[in-house]
Design a protein around this motif. Structure first.
Motif, short mmCIF file in Angstrom:
data_model
loop_
_atom_site.label_atom_id
_atom_site.label_comp_id
_atom_site.label_asym_id
_atom_site.label_seq_id
_atom_site.Cartn_x
_atom_site.Cartn_y
_atom_site.Cartn_z
N ARG A 292 0.84 -1.20 0.00
CA ARG A 292 0.00 0.00 0.00
C ARG A 292 0.88 1.26 0.00
O ARG A 292 0.59 2.24 -0.70
N HIS A 293 1.95 1.21 0.77
CA HIS A 293 2.90 2.33 0.82
C HIS A 293 3.58 2.52 -0.54
O HIS A 293 3.72 3.66 -1.03
N VAL A 294 4.02 1.42 -1.16
CA VAL A 294 4.70 1.50 -2.46
C VAL A 294 3.76 2.07 -3.51
O VAL A 294 4.15 2.93 -4.32
N ALA A 295 2.51 1.59 -3.54
CA ALA A 295 1.55 2.08 -4.53
C ALA A 295 1.31 3.57 -4.38
O ALA A 295 1.22 4.31 -5.37
N ALA A 296 1.21 4.03 -3.13
CA ALA A 296 0.96 5.44 -2.88
C ALA A 296 2.14 6.30 -3.30
O ALA A 296 1.97 7.45 -3.74
N ALA A 297 3.35 5.76 -3.19
CA ALA A 297 4.55 6.51 -3.54
C ALA A 297 4.86 6.46 -5.03
O ALA A 297 5.66 7.27 -5.52
N SER A 298 4.24 5.54 -5.74
CA SER A 298 4.56 5.34 -7.15
C SER A 298 3.82 6.33 -8.05
O SER A 298 2.71 6.77 -7.75
N LYS A 299 4.43 6.64 -9.17
CA LYS A 299 3.80 7.49 -10.19
C LYS A 299 3.04 6.66 -11.22
O LYS A 299 2.42 7.21 -12.13
N ALA A 300 3.07 5.34 -11.09
CA ALA A 300 2.51 4.46 -12.12
C ALA A 300 1.00 4.60 -12.23
O ALA A 300 0.30 4.76 -11.23
#
Length: 468
Positions: free
Chosen positions: A94-102
């Motif tokens: 969840r943290h990675v998704a929120a930080a990603s620009k994808a």
């Protein structure tokens, strides 16, 4: 993964660093739960299993370069201690998704999810760095695992969303919120979890319901249950279909040798597609992918080119190959439900062959009270498709024989329309029968739920010569 210090990982995962872990060490590799894949700069996820406990392999992962192990019990190597490993991975994802620009794209449906996700992934990769679900790794472990593969330059994240009950898709969407969601179809599958097809539809509708107003819902106009989901989304609706009027349509569909050609019609123009994938069901999959790519800014010509060049990416899914004895095999054995089984026998019927068409069909699982009727209908579909011989494998598949032979006893060598149908108790018996029945030039389809026909497919693959 997006680079993070171990201290940041521990905070995101809801864990605590061990005394031996360096909080400033930066994670630059991925998160792996298979110690054989753990590598320099990565993390190892220790999951207790029925046959092996991941904690026993933490030292191996550390020796291979993993910076720390996400663990639930004390170990001797650097660790991030958590209460539940999969829950911790979910929080990290969840943290990675929120930080990603994808741009995040979700795909769901009763069948065709994996093939369509593979198509979208291949087309997105033509536009920029893309991460997509591997195979059908779409559950509570596979989903966050895939999200954690995102890197700083990832532009597109393509996720296959599976469910066995109401609420599951919403839970997956909350981990990595999609801005584009495609619903392929609603069919009879996993009735042990859903109970009935209307509940299945409600579960699949969670994807378009989740989408924000600036997103896009890609919906199958040929499936009335999916088309009805347009009323329950705030997002822009893009439809695809062959029969019903749709934004993305296939006209002049030509089945050719089983690898279909058609004219792709989009709001921005038309282009010709010649699929390299086997089976008519891929036409709908291609249209769904086209709608997604158009929403991402691709034009009709580039979409058609990408679809025509796309290849099969996942194992045991319409994998067509020719053995050195001249037998053609369709290995579609990964899984099965009534819709995908029907599509597979139709593909067998369209496959050019100088010999006979033989279908080796295993049980379709999780059909509950509909089990007998669905298997009987499958036998009828095999007969209608022009299949010459049916071999029904295992307990519960006897109705396939009844359907294929028009209700004649399974002891009769020939049933309706000259179809030969036989029930065998297991895969070993099916293999033994094939050894006596196969002749050069024959075509064989192998399909069933999960492992129920894998041994048959592997036996036939042992003499594989060339992929088609």
């Amino acid at each position: 993964m997006i680079p993070m210090s171990l201290a940041q990982v521990a905070a995101a995962a809801g864990g605590e660093l061990s005394a031996t872990a360096d909080p400033e060490a930066v994670v630059t590799g991925g998160v792996e739960y298979d110690s054989r894949k753990a590598g320099p700069g990565g993390l190892f996820l220790a999951i207790p299993g029925a046959r092996a406990d991941g904690h026993d392999f933490a030292a191996k992962a550390h020796a291979q370069g993993a910076l720390a192990t996400i663990a639930t019990r004390p170990i001797d190597t650097p660790a991030i201690y958590v209460d539940d490993a999969v829950a911790a991975l979910t929080r990290l994802a969840r943290h990675v998704a929120a930080a990603s620009k994808a741009t995040i794209i979700g795909v769901t449906g009763s069948n065709g999810k994996t093939s369509t996700k593979d198509l979208i992934g291949q087309l997105c990769a033509r536009l920029g760095p893309t991460v997509a679900t591997e195979g059908n790794f779409n559950n509570e472990l596979g989903h966050p695992y895939t999200v954690c593969r995102v890197e700083p330059d990832t532009e597109f994240l393509v996720l296959e969303l599976a469910a066995r009950g109401v609420g599951h898709i919403t839970e997956l969407c909350e981990i990595a919120p999609p801005s584009i969601g495609a619903v392929l179809n609603v069919g009879i599958s996993h009735l042990d979890g859903f109970g009935d097809i209307e509940t299945t539809a409600r579960a699949k509708s969670e994807l378009p319901r989740f989408l924000a107003a600036d997103g896009a819902a890609v919906l199958n106009a040929d499936d009335h249950r999916v088309a009805a989901m347009a009323a329950h989304t705030k997002a822009e609706v893009l439809t695809f279909g062959v029969e019903a009027p749709a934004d993305f349509a296939a006209t002049e569909v030509d089945p050719r040798d089983g690898r279909h050609a058609f004219t792709l019609r989009t709001p921005g123009g038309a282009a010709e597609v010649r699929l390299g994938l086997w089976g008519g069901h891929h036409v709908h999959n291609a249209l769904a992918a086209a709608a997604v790519l158009w929403r991402l800014g691709a034009d009709a010509e580039s979409i058609a080119a990408g679809l025509s060049e796309a290849t099969r990416k996942s194992e045991r899914r319409m994998d067509v190959f020719t053995r050195d004895d001249g037998t053609t095999v369709i290995d579609d054995s990964y899984n099965a439900n009534p819709a995908s089984m029907g599509a597979a026998v139709r593909a067998l019927g369209q496959l050019p062959t100088e010999g006979r068409r033989i279908a080796v069909l295993g049980l379709m699982a999780d059909l509950e009270a509909l089990e007998a009727s669905c298997h009987r209908r499958l036998g009828e579909q095999a007969r209608e498709a022009g299949v010459d011989e049916v071999i029904a494998v295992g307990e519960g598949t006897e109705p396939i024989v009844e359907g294929a032979t028009g209700g004649n006893t399974h002891h009769s060598p020939d049933g309706a329309d000259g179809v030969t149908a036989t029930h065998v108790p297991d895969q070993a018996a099916a293999i033994a029968l094939l050894r006596t029945r196969l002749r050069p030039g024959d075509a064989v389809l192998v399909k069933g739920s999960r492992y129920r026909t894998w041994d048959v497919a592997d036996h036939l693959r042992a003499k594989e010569e060339t992929d088609q």
